[in-house]
Design a protein around this motif. Structure first.
Motif: not given
Ligand code: MN
Length: 232
Positions: A148-157, A216-225
């Motif tokens: 939720p945005v309440s937990a992670v904000g709006h990732p833009s970078a 095995v694929m691993e996707v990661a985004v800063d702030g989203l694990g």
């Protein structure tokens, strides 16, 4: 038959529902929009000019979203590609949404994969035909829990990466999106009525490539694990 509630003539299909991180709650899915060529380096690797031409979208089916952590290798393809993407989940919508108000409609964000039967997509492109058999097949969009945005904000970078068997294949930064999340929402809302439950896959950085069973694929985004998906 006054007073009776109409019954479905067959069992009603289940609502597609995605887990919300850190809770027992579920996010119900209405539609899935996917943007094409939204990172310049990926546009170039696919043979296109990355100049800021108008965005274009295709759709996947709601039940193509799959939080199971497994991706069954699909039939009729020998060139299935990974595309690591950040998914945007809407809590409300409308038409002609201004860019400045667009983020008000976002419930949260998730890691996702726009898995693609590239050989079939390429054949359809050559013929000027729709992309569905290349894009909208069974379980073609592995997705992680919704943050939720309440937990992670709006990732833009921040970094967006995909590894296969531990080896880095895709690497980019969310700030390299040609069309930013608010712009995508505003643009889509000019052509469609957006609504709660809509999901937008926001495009993939360069480095798309084929997978095989057992990868095995691993996707990661800063702030989203990170999210791990096994090709089976
Ligand atoms: Mn994609």
């Amino acid at each position: 038959m006054e007073g009776t509630v109409p019954q479905f003539v067959i069992d009603a299909p289940p609502v597609v529902a995605l887990p919300v991180a850190g809770t027992d709650a579920l996010f119900p899915v209405r539609r899935v929009y996917c943007i094409g060529r939204n990172y310049a380096a990926h546009a170039i690797e696919m043979g296109h000019d990355p100049d800021r031409e108008p965005p274009f979208f295709f759709q996947k089916n709601p039940d193509n979203l799959d939080p199971s952590g497994e991706f069954p290798y699909p039939p009729h393809s020998s060139d299935v590609h990974h595309e690591a993407e950040m998914a945007v989940m809407l809590k409300s919508g409308g038409t002609d949404i201004p860019v400045a108000r667009a983020l008000d409609h976002v419930y949260g964000y998730a890691l996702s994969l726009d898995m693609t039967r590239r050989d079939l997509q390429g054949a359809q492109k050559k013929l000027g035909r729709p992309w569905e058999i290349g894009k909208a097949f069974e379980r073609s969009a592995p997705v992680g829990p919704v943050h939720p945005v309440s937990a992670v904000g709006h990732p833009s970078a921040g970094s967006i990466t995909l590894k296969v068997n531990g080896e880095l294949r895709q690497q980019g930064d969310l700030n390299q999106m040609i069309w930013k999340v608010p712009e995508m929402i505003a643009y889509l809302s000019e052509y469609f009525e957006l609504a709660a439950g809509d999901v937008i896959l926001s495009g993939t950085p360069s480095g798309v490539a084929a997978v095989v069973r057992g990868d095995v694929m691993e996707v990661a985004v800063d702030g989203l694990g990170a999210m791990t998906v096994r090709v089976v």
